[in-house]
Write an enzyme that holds these catalytic residues in place. Structure first.
Site, short mmCIF file in Angstrom:
data_model
loop_
_atom_site.label_atom_id
_atom_site.label_comp_id
_atom_site.label_asym_id
_atom_site.label_seq_id
_atom_site.Cartn_x
_atom_site.Cartn_y
_atom_site.Cartn_z
CG ASP A 104 -0.16 -0.36 2.51
OD1 ASP A 104 1.05 -0.07 2.60
OD2 ASP A 104 -0.78 -0.94 3.42
CD GLU A 126 0.34 -7.07 3.32
OE1 GLU A 126 0.68 -7.59 4.38
OE2 GLU A 126 0.78 -5.98 2.92
CD GLU A 140 0.93 4.10 4.78
OE1 GLU A 140 2.14 4.29 4.91
OE2 GLU A 140 0.06 4.85 5.32
CG HIS A 217 7.07 3.71 10.91
ND1 HIS A 217 6.68 2.53 11.49
CD2 HIS A 217 6.48 3.75 9.70
CE1 HIS A 217 5.89 1.87 10.66
NE2 HIS A 217 5.74 2.59 9.57
NE ARG A 219 2.99 10.27 5.69
CZ ARG A 219 4.03 10.75 5.03
NH1 ARG A 219 4.30 12.04 5.09
NH2 ARG A 219 4.78 9.97 4.27
CG HIS A 250 11.48 5.50 11.22
ND1 HIS A 250 11.42 6.56 10.35
CD2 HIS A 250 11.05 4.42 10.52
CE1 HIS A 250 10.97 6.15 9.18
NE2 HIS A 250 10.72 4.86 9.25
#
Length: 380
Positions: A104, A126, A140, A217, A219, A250
């Site tokens: 994604d 997936e 995503e 990590h 967003r 990260h």
């Protein structure tokens, strides 16, 4: 379709750009390389440069095309525009019979659109994950829904994913439930002997302390949510001196700025640079509890018997939540502290999560993917 456009061997182009994609397409690429009836063409966009290269090295994959699109300060729109235009050039040159994308990311969305516009079948590995919230995870959730509208073949990891695709109007005959290739990759990595490159990690073999592995990590967690996570880590480290917290930091400077100042003076918190995939698989295996906002780790850790507490309010991977090996806890500091503490203090609560059955597959998903590709392209 009985043969490729060349009339000889059908060509399958696999496009990916980030570390999570690389992990999940690697078993498929290796299976394609071993199949005499299909010709793989490996294309990387390098949306994530360094971390992508690490995975390719672990699986001994040498890309046929490296677009090297990573740029400092790149935006989602700049990435998408570059992926579509550059992948279009690669498609024109190589004329593949199918394009495989995984997951994604912006690379996935852009490559799928480029292939669709050239009337090349898109195979979505997936497929069918849904959180139900277009803004979480962002971008995503939108990317995977876009790809579902244009893919010819949908390789779904679970029956839940299949149901999501059917609800979106995808024809039943275009959906194949194959399991998740992340389990193929993880089993391969854990079975290979690995020596940790960092002395702090090598010391885990002789350290009796319980280990909490933390990865952050997302967003949508940047800002106050990330600060909350750092506060919870500090509280847990202070109140459980016999707990060892390991935080692979990260690369995003916003993540580091939110968490690092709160933990840098604590002796039982180890902050490390991200480690390559083989080492990270062994690090999960050496941990007792995983605290994460990652998607892939929700699939990986349960297969190694590790309870996973997810720093999100929703997930596109509800199967492990339903099975009891993953729990959504959000990012409120007190909630994080309470949930981790329960697993540390209550042995039954820990066993219930650690012994839950992993719903994501048996390690043979890549082979099933290649069988579907052969059926699509007439490879055998």
């Amino acid at each position: 379709m009985s043969a490729g456009k060349s009339g000889i061997t059908p060509k399958v182009m696999v496009v990916y750009g980030t570390r999570p994609e690389a992990i999940k397409v690697a078993p498929v690429i290796k299976a394609l390389e071993a199949d005499p009836n299909l010709e793989p063409i490996v294309v990387v966009t390098a949306q994530h440069r360094e971390m992508l290269d690490q995975v390719n090295q672990v699986f001994e994959i040498e890309p046929d095309v490296d677009l090297n699109l990573m740029a400092h300060g790149q935006t989602l729109n700049s990435i998408a525009g570059s992926v579509i235009s550059k992948i279009d050039e690669v498609l024109a040159e190589h004329e593949p019979d199918a394009v495989v994308v995984q997951g994604d990311t912006t690379t996935v969305m852009g490559a799928a659109i480029a292939a669709f516009n050239r009337e090349i079948p898109v195979v979505h590995l997936e497929a069918g994950l849904r959180s139900g919230d277009i803004n979480s995870p962002f971008p995503e959730e939108a990317n995977r829904k876009i790809v579902s509208q244009i893919a010819r073949v949908h390789l779904a990891p679970t029956m839940v994913s299949r149901s999501n695709l059917l609800a979106d109007g995808v024809p039943e005959e275009n959906i194949h439930v194959i399991g998740n290739t992340v389990i193929d990759a993880l089993q391969w990595a854990v079975e290979r002997p690995v020596e940790f490159s960092l002395p702090e990690l090598r010391a885990l073999e002789s350290d009796d302390r319980r280990v909490l592995l933390v990865t952050t990590h997302r967003r949508e967690n940047l800002g106050d949510n990330m600060v909350n996570i750092g506060k919870a880590m500090r509280h847990l480290a202070t109140n459980y001196p016999d707990l060892l917290i390991i935080w692979p930091a990260h690369k995003n400077p916003k993540v580091r700025a939110s968490i690092a100042p709160q933990i840098e003076d604590l002796d039982n918190v180890i902050s490390i640079e991200p480690v390559e995939y083989g080492e990270f698989s062994h690090l999960i295996n050496a941990s007792d509890i995983v605290l994460t906002d990652s998607g892939g780790i929700q699939e990986e850790a349960p297969s190694l018997g590790k309870p996973v507490l997810v720093l999100r309010e929703n997930t596109e991977r509800p199967e492990a939540v339903d099975a009891g090996t993953v729990k959504l806890i959000g990012t409120a500091t007190e909630k994080i502290i309470a949930e981790v503490s329960q697993l540390l203090d209550d042995s039954k609560a820990y066993r219930d999560m650690a012994n839950a059955v992993n719903p994501y597959g048996d390690g043979h998903s890549a082979g099933r993917s290649v069988d579907v590709l052969n059926e699509l392209l007439g490879g055998r």
